[in-house]
Scaffold this motif. Structure first.
Motif, mmCIF file in Angstrom:
data_model
loop_
_atom_site.group_PDB
_atom_site.id
_atom_site.type_symbol
_atom_site.label_atom_id
_atom_site.label_comp_id
_atom_site.label_asym_id
_atom_site.label_seq_id
_atom_site.Cartn_x
_atom_site.Cartn_y
_atom_site.Cartn_z
ATOM 1 N N ASN A 101 -1.479 3.088 -4.660
ATOM 2 C CA ASN A 101 -2.600 3.300 -3.824
ATOM 3 C C ASN A 101 -3.638 2.668 -5.144
ATOM 4 O O ASN A 101 -4.958 2.774 -4.804
ATOM 5 C CB ASN A 101 -3.144 4.585 -3.842
ATOM 6 C CG ASN A 101 -2.825 5.560 -4.927
ATOM 7 O OD1 ASN A 101 -2.666 5.106 -6.484
ATOM 8 N ND2 ASN A 101 -3.115 6.746 -5.148
ATOM 9 N N GLN B 60 -5.677 -0.123 -5.965
ATOM 10 C CA GLN B 60 -6.080 -1.383 -5.075
ATOM 11 C C GLN B 60 -6.201 -2.774 -6.046
ATOM 12 O O GLN B 60 -5.997 -3.840 -5.563
ATOM 13 C CB GLN B 60 -7.547 -0.975 -4.967
ATOM 14 C CG GLN B 60 -7.688 0.001 -3.644
ATOM 15 C CD GLN B 60 -6.860 -0.357 -2.517
ATOM 16 O OE1 GLN B 60 -6.818 -1.513 -2.022
ATOM 17 N NE2 GLN B 60 -6.112 0.602 -1.985
ATOM 18 N N SER B 61 -6.558 -2.735 -7.355
ATOM 19 C CA SER B 61 -6.432 -3.873 -8.268
ATOM 20 C C SER B 61 -4.997 -4.278 -8.424
ATOM 21 O O SER B 61 -4.631 -5.513 -8.220
ATOM 22 C CB SER B 61 -6.643 -3.394 -9.706
ATOM 23 O OG SER B 61 -6.047 -2.520 -10.188
ATOM 24 N N HIS C 30 0.710 -1.232 0.066
ATOM 25 C CA HIS C 30 -0.100 0.048 -0.230
ATOM 26 C C HIS C 30 0.959 1.352 -0.014
ATOM 27 O O HIS C 30 0.347 2.215 -0.626
ATOM 28 C CB HIS C 30 -0.917 -0.033 1.089
ATOM 29 C CG HIS C 30 -2.101 -0.795 1.019
ATOM 30 N ND1 HIS C 30 -3.338 -0.578 0.364
ATOM 31 C CD2 HIS C 30 -2.458 -2.081 1.509
ATOM 32 C CE1 HIS C 30 -4.147 -1.537 0.233
ATOM 33 N NE2 HIS C 30 -3.637 -2.401 1.206
#
Length: 430
Positions: A336, A338-339, A332
């Motif tokens: 950023n 998310q996939s 993270h």
């Protein structure tokens, strides 16, 4: 012995961590110029130089191993001759790179798919920075020599100064003189020659290079040059195998789509960070084992081997725990998207296995280089690379197969080096 190991390992780790800062600084600066093509140009240009210079990293490793042996034998003249031979080779290679710079750029763009604008800016970056080849390659020779002389602080100081100069010079040229990509390239070029000048200055002050009585007949003695080329030939081909594996790893991810490529790139950062630490201990193994070999001190060599692997196992355990507990958090921090994080999370298990499967390969590399047992190092890399490609070509084209092959490659390197290490022990009659 622990004190000797840490005396070289800690400064080397700091030096290793500063290495990617040069490229990062260039990327950050052009990232504020308002055009994505500038970032792409730095990425492509950086890739060209990384691949080119990586092939000639034998100048550092070979010089370091041979110098450490001369240091252990208390033969200052031989150590100085090794440095000069290495510098002559570095300048010769640099001359070839400068003469064929247009050919290198043409071939590179034949394989690298980039837009016309990125190619144009990358060409500007490359055509300026290629003139830093003599500084970069000679610094490989000097840094290897300093390590062979059991001094890791000088390379650390040079690396830190280079990064400071790069930040100041590149920022001034870009933001004050508005030179854009040219400014970034010129700033890095200034930093490279600053590092070379600093190495020469320290060498003359601490080791009295300016007072050395070089005998050119001895420097160009055929048997000594043949030994130098034999050692460095093995390291060159070993590095070539390494490049083939890492290049295929990247290209495989690229063929599987943007998400897989991005996920693999992020996950590889785990391995790179771990390698910065293990390389520091590998450098310590290289310098001290070469010294032991020059002294023919089998007691100290045995002690070095056991202590080195104790440190390696401890660091591998620490990184395994860190990656297991904080792997998701680190992903993270890196992105950023998310996939991409979700895709990368599927392979975190493989990353957690990297430290224990790879730490011995780093340490054996150092011991092989220090004792100039480079043929064994090449043979282990050859077998590991064949294992990697056998798995990826025989099995299905899935990303988990790629990671399985990579772990098998790391494990096979360590295993083969362990089996071949008996030849090093024979040199000490152990």
């Amino acid at each position: 012995m622990n004190k000797q190991i840490l005396h070289i390992a800690i400064p080397s780790i700091i030096s290793n961590i500063t290495v990617p800062l040069c490229g990062m600084v260039d990327t950050i600066i052009v990232g504020h110029l308002g055009d994505a093509s500038y970032i792409g140009a730095i990425a492509v240009g950086g890739l060209l130089f990384n691949m080119t210079y990586w092939l000639f990293s034998f100048l550092r490793m070979g010089t370091g191993g041979l110098t450490a042996q001369a240091y252990g034998a208390n033969n200052t003249i031989t150590a100085q001759n090794i440095l000069l031979r290495s510098a002559i080779v570095a300048l010769s290679v640099s001359t070839i790179l400068l003469l064929f710079q247009s050919v290198i750029l043409y071939i590179a763009f034949h394989f690298i798919d980039a837009t016309a604008e990125v190619q144009a800016n990358a060409s500007i970056y490359f055509n300026i920075l290629i003139w830093g080849a003599p500084a970069v390659l000679c610094l490989y020779s000097f840094i290897g020599w300093f390590l062979g002389m059991q001094n890791a602080r000088i390379p650390m100081i040079i690396a830190i100064v280079q990064n400071v100069v790069n930040i100041v010079a590149s920022s001034a040229l870009v933001f004050c003189l508005h030179l854009k990509v040219e400014g970034v390239a010129m700033g890095t070029l200034i930093a490279q020659y600053t590092g070379l000048l600093l190495a020469l200055t320290i060498g003359c002050y601490k080791y009295h290079w300016h007072k050395a009585n070089f005998v050119w007949k001895e420097i160009f003695r055929r048997t000594d040059f043949m030994q130098f080329f034999k050692v460095n030939r093995d390291i060159f081909f070993r590095t070539l195998y390494l490049i083939l594996v890492t290049t295929y790893f990247t290209s495989f991810g690229s063929s599987q789509g943007e998400n897989i490529l991005a996920a693999n790139t992020l996950l590889m950062q785990f391995f790179i960070i771990f390698s910065y630490f293990m390389d520091g201990f590998a450098y310590a193994g290289e310098a001290i084992s070469g010294k032991c070999y020059g002294e023919n001190n089998k007691v100290q060599f045995s002690k070095l081997t056991s202590r080195l692997f104790m440190w390696g196992a401890g660091i591998a355990t620490l990184f395994t725990l860190l990656y297991s507990a904080l792997g998701q958090m680190f992903l993270h921090l890196l992105t950023n998207e998310q996939s991409v994080v979700a895709q990368a999370s599927n392979y975190l298990f493989f990353v957690c296995l990297i430290p224990f499967l790879s730490f011995s390969a780093f340490l054996f590399d150092g011991l092989f280089i220090g004792t100039t047992s480079t043929r064994q190092m090449l043979n282990s890399m050859r077998m590991a690379s064949l294992t990697f490609f056998a798995i990826v070509f025989v099995c299905s084209k899935e990303n988990y197969i790629l990671w399985t092959a990579f772990l098998a490659y790391l494990g096979m390197r360590g295993l083969m080096q362990l089996l071949l290490f008996k030849s090093v022990r024979k040199k000490f009659n152990i």
